[in-house]
Design a protein around this motif. Structure first.
Motif, PDB file in Angstrom:
ATOM      1  N   ALA A 123      -3.498  -0.884  -7.286  1.00  0.00           N
ATOM      2  CA  ALA A 123      -2.605  -0.426  -6.072  1.00  0.00           C
ATOM      3  C   ALA A 123      -2.029   1.120  -6.280  1.00  0.00           C
ATOM      4  CB  ALA A 123      -1.746  -1.534  -5.774  1.00  0.00           C
ATOM      5  N   ALA A 124      -1.692   1.307  -7.424  1.00  0.00           N
ATOM      6  CA  ALA A 124      -1.074   2.349  -7.580  1.00  0.00           C
ATOM      7  C   ALA A 124      -2.119   3.770  -7.565  1.00  0.00           C
ATOM      8  CB  ALA A 124      -0.522   2.308  -9.240  1.00  0.00           C
ATOM      9  N   ALA A 125      -3.477   3.332  -8.108  1.00  0.00           N
ATOM     10  CA  ALA A 125      -4.477   4.438  -7.968  1.00  0.00           C
ATOM     11  C   ALA A 125      -4.515   4.625  -6.474  1.00  0.00           C
ATOM     12  CB  ALA A 125      -5.748   3.865  -8.670  1.00  0.00           C
ATOM     13  N   LEU A 126      -4.606   3.695  -5.587  1.00  0.00           N
ATOM     14  CA  LEU A 126      -4.749   4.188  -4.119  1.00  0.00           C
ATOM     15  C   LEU A 126      -3.532   4.766  -3.725  1.00  0.00           C
ATOM     16  CD1 LEU A 126      -6.375   3.637  -1.626  1.00  0.00           C
ATOM     17  CD2 LEU A 126      -5.023   1.384  -1.175  1.00  0.00           C
ATOM     18  N   ALA A 127      -2.425   4.481  -4.116  1.00  0.00           N
ATOM     19  CA  ALA A 127      -1.207   5.080  -3.656  1.00  0.00           C
ATOM     20  C   ALA A 127      -1.253   6.545  -4.173  1.00  0.00           C
ATOM     21  CB  ALA A 127      -0.117   4.489  -4.069  1.00  0.00           C
ATOM     22  N   LEU A 128      -1.725   6.818  -5.315  1.00  0.00           N
ATOM     23  CA  LEU A 128      -1.690   8.233  -5.862  1.00  0.00           C
ATOM     24  C   LEU A 128      -2.669   8.915  -5.390  1.00  0.00           C
ATOM     25  CD1 LEU A 128      -1.056   7.701  -9.601  1.00  0.00           C
ATOM     26  CD2 LEU A 128       0.467   8.653  -8.002  1.00  0.00           C
ATOM     27  N   LEU A 129      -3.721   8.486  -4.792  1.00  0.00           N
ATOM     28  CA  LEU A 129      -5.031   9.134  -4.222  1.00  0.00           C
ATOM     29  C   LEU A 129      -4.352   9.517  -2.804  1.00  0.00           C
ATOM     30  CD1 LEU A 129      -7.814   9.914  -4.503  1.00  0.00           C
ATOM     31  CD2 LEU A 129      -8.710   7.693  -3.427  1.00  0.00           C
ATOM     32  N   THR A 130      -3.670   8.811  -2.094  1.00  0.00           N
ATOM     33  CA  THR A 130      -3.547   9.153  -0.651  1.00  0.00           C
ATOM     34  C   THR A 130      -2.234   9.752  -0.727  1.00  0.00           C
ATOM     35  OG1 THR A 130      -2.382   7.036  -0.412  1.00  0.00           O
ATOM     36  CG2 THR A 130      -4.724   7.079   0.139  1.00  0.00           C
ATOM     37  N   GLY A 131      -1.110   9.611  -1.696  1.00  0.00           N
ATOM     38  CA  GLY A 131       0.222  10.253  -1.696  1.00  0.00           C
ATOM     39  C   GLY A 131       1.111   9.638  -0.704  1.00  0.00           C
ATOM     40  N   ARG A 132       0.614   8.307  -0.391  1.00  0.00           N
ATOM     41  CA  ARG A 132       1.654   7.681   0.382  1.00  0.00           C
ATOM     42  C   ARG A 132       2.087   6.304  -0.441  1.00  0.00           C
ATOM     43  NH1 ARG A 132       0.522   7.180   5.841  1.00  0.00           N
ATOM     44  NH2 ARG A 132      -0.312   4.927   5.535  1.00  0.00           N
ATOM     45  N   GLY A 133       3.410   6.282  -0.585  1.00  0.00           N
ATOM     46  CA  GLY A 133       3.792   5.075  -1.184  1.00  0.00           C
ATOM     47  C   GLY A 133       3.499   3.729  -0.524  1.00  0.00           C
ATOM     48  N   GLU A 134       3.419   3.853   0.775  1.00  0.00           N
ATOM     49  CA  GLU A 134       3.120   2.485   1.397  1.00  0.00           C
ATOM     50  C   GLU A 134       1.611   1.725   1.080  1.00  0.00           C
ATOM     51  OE1 GLU A 134       3.189   5.573   4.467  1.00  0.00           O
ATOM     52  OE2 GLU A 134       4.210   5.232   2.804  1.00  0.00           O
ATOM     53  N   ASP A 135       0.719   2.930   0.739  1.00  0.00           N
ATOM     54  CA  ASP A 135      -0.675   2.424   0.330  1.00  0.00           C
ATOM     55  C   ASP A 135      -0.541   1.485  -0.889  1.00  0.00           C
ATOM     56  OD1 ASP A 135      -1.589   3.592   2.613  1.00  0.00           O
ATOM     57  OD2 ASP A 135      -2.278   5.394   1.652  1.00  0.00           O
ATOM     58  N   PHE A 137       0.454  -1.100  -1.180  1.00  0.00           N
ATOM     59  CA  PHE A 137       0.865  -2.293  -0.796  1.00  0.00           C
ATOM     60  C   PHE A 137      -0.425  -2.967   0.029  1.00  0.00           C
ATOM     61  CE2 PHE A 137       4.942  -0.760  -0.739  1.00  0.00           C
ATOM     62  CZ  PHE A 137       5.808  -1.756  -1.679  1.00  0.00           C
ATOM     63  N   VAL A 138      -1.619  -1.881   0.236  1.00  0.00           N
ATOM     64  CA  VAL A 138      -2.770  -1.995   0.749  1.00  0.00           C
ATOM     65  C   VAL A 138      -3.364  -3.467   0.108  1.00  0.00           C
ATOM     66  CG1 VAL A 138      -5.005  -1.237   1.535  1.00  0.00           C
ATOM     67  CG2 VAL A 138      -2.746  -0.139   1.989  1.00  0.00           C
ATOM     68  N   PRO A 139      -3.708  -3.410  -0.889  1.00  0.00           N
ATOM     69  CA  PRO A 139      -4.594  -4.416  -1.752  1.00  0.00           C
ATOM     70  C   PRO A 139      -3.775  -5.857  -1.601  1.00  0.00           C
ATOM     71  CG  PRO A 139      -4.222  -2.711  -3.431  1.00  0.00           C
ATOM     72  CD  PRO A 139      -3.216  -2.368  -2.217  1.00  0.00           C
ATOM     73  N   GLY A 140      -2.757  -5.817  -1.458  1.00  0.00           N
ATOM     74  CA  GLY A 140      -2.100  -7.193  -1.079  1.00  0.00           C
ATOM     75  C   GLY A 140      -2.085  -7.706   0.150  1.00  0.00           C
ATOM     76  N   PHE A 141      -2.187  -6.736   1.188  1.00  0.00           N
ATOM     77  CA  PHE A 141      -2.603  -6.984   2.506  1.00  0.00           C
ATOM     78  C   PHE A 141      -3.678  -7.623   2.736  1.00  0.00           C
ATOM     79  CE2 PHE A 141       0.383  -3.208   4.106  1.00  0.00           C
ATOM     80  CZ  PHE A 141       1.493  -4.156   3.896  1.00  0.00           C
ATOM     81  N   ILE A 142      -4.897  -7.073   1.858  1.00  0.00           N
ATOM     82  CA  ILE A 142      -6.421  -7.387   1.910  1.00  0.00           C
ATOM     83  C   ILE A 142      -6.326  -9.019   1.409  1.00  0.00           C
ATOM     84  CG2 ILE A 142      -8.696  -7.133   1.026  1.00  0.00           C
ATOM     85  CD1 ILE A 142      -7.801  -3.965   1.089  1.00  0.00           C
ATOM     86  N   THR A 143      -5.450  -9.145   0.193  1.00  0.00           N
ATOM     87  CA  THR A 143      -5.414 -10.516  -0.230  1.00  0.00           C
ATOM     88  C   THR A 143      -5.009 -11.755   0.629  1.00  0.00           C
ATOM     89  OG1 THR A 143      -5.290  -9.530  -2.463  1.00  0.00           O
ATOM     90  CG2 THR A 143      -4.647 -11.785  -2.189  1.00  0.00           C
ATOM     91  N   ASN A 144      -3.919 -11.187   1.203  1.00  0.00           N
ATOM     92  CA  ASN A 144      -3.296 -12.201   2.149  1.00  0.00           C
ATOM     93  C   ASN A 144      -4.368 -12.595   3.301  1.00  0.00           C
ATOM     94  OD1 ASN A 144      -0.507 -12.904   1.269  1.00  0.00           O
ATOM     95  ND2 ASN A 144      -0.155 -10.538   1.225  1.00  0.00           N
ATOM     96  N   ALA A 145      -4.727 -11.412   3.691  1.00  0.00           N
ATOM     97  CA  ALA A 145      -5.978 -11.733   4.862  1.00  0.00           C
ATOM     98  C   ALA A 145      -6.885 -12.653   4.478  1.00  0.00           C
ATOM     99  CB  ALA A 145      -6.373 -10.375   5.345  1.00  0.00           C
ATOM    100  N   ALA A 146      -7.585 -12.259   3.236  1.00  0.00           N
ATOM    101  CA  ALA A 146      -8.721 -13.029   2.821  1.00  0.00           C
ATOM    102  C   ALA A 146      -8.220 -14.429   2.667  1.00  0.00           C
ATOM    103  CB  ALA A 146      -9.014 -12.408   1.597  1.00  0.00           C
ATOM    104  N   TYR A 147      -6.887 -14.503   1.807  1.00  0.00           N
ATOM    105  CA  TYR A 147      -6.747 -16.015   1.373  1.00  0.00           C
ATOM    106  C   TYR A 147      -6.342 -16.975   2.862  1.00  0.00           C
ATOM    107  CZ  TYR A 147      -6.330 -15.077  -3.527  1.00  0.00           C
ATOM    108  OH  TYR A 147      -6.963 -14.782  -4.735  1.00  0.00           O
ATOM    109  N   GLY A 148      -5.766 -16.085   3.868  1.00  0.00           N
ATOM    110  CA  GLY A 148      -5.243 -16.918   5.000  1.00  0.00           C
ATOM    111  C   GLY A 148      -6.244 -17.164   5.933  1.00  0.00           C
ATOM    112  N   THR A 149      -7.389 -16.420   5.864  1.00  0.00           N
ATOM    113  CA  THR A 149      -8.675 -16.646   6.650  1.00  0.00           C
ATOM    114  C   THR A 149      -9.464 -17.748   6.234  1.00  0.00           C
ATOM    115  OG1 THR A 149      -8.686 -14.192   7.484  1.00  0.00           O
ATOM    116  CG2 THR A 149     -10.806 -15.581   7.723  1.00  0.00           C
TER     117      THR A 149
END
Length: 248
Positions: A123-135, A137-149
C-alpha cells in the motif's frame, strides 16, 4: 491399496476431491487455527480474543495504520495543505517491520505479522508511486470488495463459505447443505460478513474520492476490529448452537 492376489488394475481409482472439499478443508483449518472451534469449551470472549490474536495481534493490526494517520495529520502544512507522505508511510512500514522481526527473534509464527508487513509495504509503495496519500488505502478496498463478493455469491448459490468452514471444522463436510436450519443460518451469516465488507466500501470510498486521508484512515480503524470482533462472536455462537447440543 489392493489386497493380496487382487489385480491392481481392477481396483477402482479413488475419487478426485471436489473443489468444495478442498475449499472447505482450507477454510476449516484456518478457522481452527484462529480458535473458532464450536466444539471447544471456551467462553465467547476467549474465542474472540484468540481470533484477533490477543494483544499482539491487535497491536499488529491497528498500530501501523494508527501511526500513519497520526503522522500524516501532524505533518500537514497549514499553508499548502500537504502532509509529509514519505515520513508517514515510512513510520507505518517500519513499525510493521519491527513486529515481524520480533516474531522471528522470538521464534513465534510470523505469518500474521508478515502478512501485515507485505500489505502495508504494498500500500505504501502505491501511495509513494502516485504521490497521493489516499492511495495507501486502495489495496484494502480491493480486499474488502473481493471478500464481500465471494461471501455474497457463496450465500446466493447455496454454498456459504461460512458453512463450508463450519462443516469441515465439525467433521461433516458438506452434509450441512441437507439440513434446512443450517443452510439458513449459514446463508445469513455469509450475508452478514458480506455486508460488513461492503459497508466499509460504502463509507470509505467517498472519502477516498474526496481525498480526505485523515478521516479515511480513522474510519478504517473504527470499522476494523471494532466491527470484526462482534461479528466473530455472533458467528461462533451461531455455529455452536447448531452443532453443540446440551444434555437433556
Amino acid at each position: 491399496m489392493s489386497t493380496p492376489g487382487e489385480d491392481p488394475r481392477n481396483t477402482p481409482p479413488e475419487p478426485e476431491p471436489r473443489a468444495s472439499d478442498i475449499l472447505g478443508q482450507a477454510l476449516g483449518s484456518a478457522a481452527r487455527r484462529a480458535g473458532l472451534d464450536p466444539s471447544a469449551e471456551r467462553s465467547t470472549g476467549h474465542v474472540v480474543w484468540h481470533a484477533m490474536g490477543g494483544w499482539r495481534g491487535v497491536a499488529e493490526s491497528v498500530l501501523p495504520g494508527l501511526v500513519f494517520v497520526v503522522a500524516y495529520t501532524l505533518t500537514i502544512d497549514r499553508d499548502t495543505g500537504e502532509a509529509n507522505l514519505p515520513l508517514s508511510l515510512g513510520l507505518s512500514v517500519g513499525l510493521a517491520l519491527v513486529f515481524t522481526l520480533l516474531r522471528l527473534l522470538q521464534r513465534t509464527p510470523p505469518s500474521a505479522a508478515l502478512g501485515g508487513l507485505i500489505a502495508t509495504a504494498a500500500a505504501a509503495a502505491l501511495a509513494l508511486l502516485t504521490g497521493r496519500g489516499e492511495d495507501n488505502f486502495v489495496p484494502g478496498f480491493i480486499t474488502n470488495a473481493a471478500y464481500g463478493t465471494a461471501l455474497l455469491v457463496s450465500a446466493l448459490i447455496g454454498w456459504s463459505l461460512i458453512g463450508l468452514a463450519a462443516g469441515y471444522l465439525m467433521g461433516e463436510g458438506t452434509a450441512w447443505r441437507r439440513d434446512r436450519r443450517k443452510r439458513r443460518v449459514f446463508f445469513w451469516l455469509a450475508l452478514a460478513w458480506a455486508a460488513l465488507f461492503y459497508a466499509r466500501l460504502a463509507v470509505q470510498l467517498p472519502l477516498y474520492f474526496a481525498g480526505d486521508v485523515a478521516t479515511l484512515g480513522t474510519l478504517k480503524l473504527v470499522m476494523g476490529l471494532p466491527l470484526f470482533a462482534p461479528l466473530i462472536a455472533v458467528t461462533w455462537l451461531a455455529a455452536r448452537a447448531l452443532y453443540i447440543r446440551k444434555p437433556q
